[in-house]
Write an enzyme that holds these catalytic residues in place. Sequence first.
Site, PDB file in Angstrom:
ATOM      1  N   SER A  93       0.831  -1.198   0.000  1.00  0.00           N
ATOM      2  CA  SER A  93       0.000   0.000   0.000  1.00  0.00           C
ATOM      3  C   SER A  93       0.873   1.259   0.000  1.00  0.00           C
ATOM      4  O   SER A  93       1.651   1.460  -0.925  1.00  0.00           O
ATOM      5  CB  SER A  93      -0.964  -0.050   1.196  1.00  0.00           C
ATOM      6  OG  SER A  93      -2.061   0.813   1.011  1.00  0.00           O
ATOM      7  N   GLU A 113      -1.703  14.281  12.849  1.00  0.00           N
ATOM      8  CA  GLU A 113      -1.841  15.635  12.307  1.00  0.00           C
ATOM      9  C   GLU A 113      -1.136  15.763  10.959  1.00  0.00           C
ATOM     10  O   GLU A 113      -1.730  16.221   9.975  1.00  0.00           O
ATOM     11  CB  GLU A 113      -1.273  16.651  13.295  1.00  0.00           C
ATOM     12  CG  GLU A 113      -1.369  18.094  12.793  1.00  0.00           C
ATOM     13  CD  GLU A 113      -0.829  19.101  13.786  1.00  0.00           C
ATOM     14  OE1 GLU A 113      -0.753  20.291  13.431  1.00  0.00           O
ATOM     15  OE2 GLU A 113      -0.465  18.704  14.914  1.00  0.00           O
ATOM     16  N   HIS A 168      -7.313  -6.315   0.660  1.00  0.00           N
ATOM     17  CA  HIS A 168      -6.168  -5.420   0.578  1.00  0.00           C
ATOM     18  C   HIS A 168      -5.039  -5.844   1.513  1.00  0.00           C
ATOM     19  O   HIS A 168      -3.868  -5.644   1.209  1.00  0.00           O
ATOM     20  CB  HIS A 168      -6.623  -3.996   0.901  1.00  0.00           C
ATOM     21  CG  HIS A 168      -5.560  -2.958   0.752  1.00  0.00           C
ATOM     22  ND1 HIS A 168      -4.844  -2.772  -0.412  1.00  0.00           N
ATOM     23  CD2 HIS A 168      -5.081  -2.027   1.637  1.00  0.00           C
ATOM     24  CE1 HIS A 168      -3.977  -1.784  -0.251  1.00  0.00           C
ATOM     25  NE2 HIS A 168      -4.104  -1.326   0.983  1.00  0.00           N
TER      26      HIS A 168
END
Length: 256
Positions: free
Chosen positions: A87, A177, A236
Site C-alpha cells: 500500500s 496531524e 487489501h
Amino acid sequence: MPLLHFVLHPGPSDATPMVIAHGLFGSARNWNAIAKKLAADRPIIAVDMRNHGDSFHDPDNSYHALADDLGSIIEHAGGKAHLLGHSMGGKASMVLALKRPELIAKLVIVDIAPATYSHNHDANFAAMRSLDLGLVTRRADADAQLALSTPDVGLRAFFLQSLAITPEGAKWKLNLEDLAKNAANITGFPKTIGSFHGPTLFLKGSLSDYIKAQHEPKIHELFRNSRIETVADAGHWLQADQPAELVRVLADFLNS
C-alpha cells in the site's frame, strides 16, 4: 537524516536481505509473522515508516521522502536488498526503485498501483483523532470509543495496534496531524523519471480493487521486468487474509 526504527529478523548472513515497508496506519509489527517465516532464507528488516510506529515524526510524508528513508535503510544493510512494500509502503518502494534502482535486487509490491486513487481516509483520521485519550486506561476503553464511528472490528484492532498505553497515559504512535495534512499525497503518486528493470512482482488480492486492469499498462511501462499475480480469497491486507499463501509466493519469487 534520522534512520527509521526497524525490527531485524536474523536469517542466513550470506543471503540478500529483504526490507519490508508497511502501509498507512500500519507498522513493522503487522508483518512480524510473515517476516519470521521468510527469515528462514534471508535476513528480514521490517521498518516503521516515518510518522508510524517507533520511527520519527516529520511534516514531510511525501513519497520521495519515504523512498529516501528506505534507501537509507538499504545502505545501512549493505547497499543491496530485496524490497517489499504494501500500500503506502508499496508506493514508496516503487519510487525508490525508479530513483535508485542499484539498491534493489528484487521488488515486491503488494496490492497497490503507481496511480492516484479517488478514495480518502478522512473518516479514519476523524475517528482516531476524536478518541478522548484522557479516558483511556486500557485498550478496551479505546475500542469502545472507536466502535461509535468504526463498526469494523478488524479495522479497529488494526488502528489500536498503534495506540500506546503507559502509566503516564495513552497516546497515538501515529503522527495523525501531519499524516492528515499529507492525505492527498498518500492517495496520489508523484512524478518520476525512468524505469526499473529488476525482477518485480505485483501481488493483488482477488477481493481487492486496488490493482485494476487499467493500471497494468503503467505498471509494465515503469517496471519493465514485472508480472502481476492474484492471491485468492484475499482483500487489501494479504498478509492478514492469506499469510501462508503469501509466504509461499514470496519464497518462490525470492528464491527463484
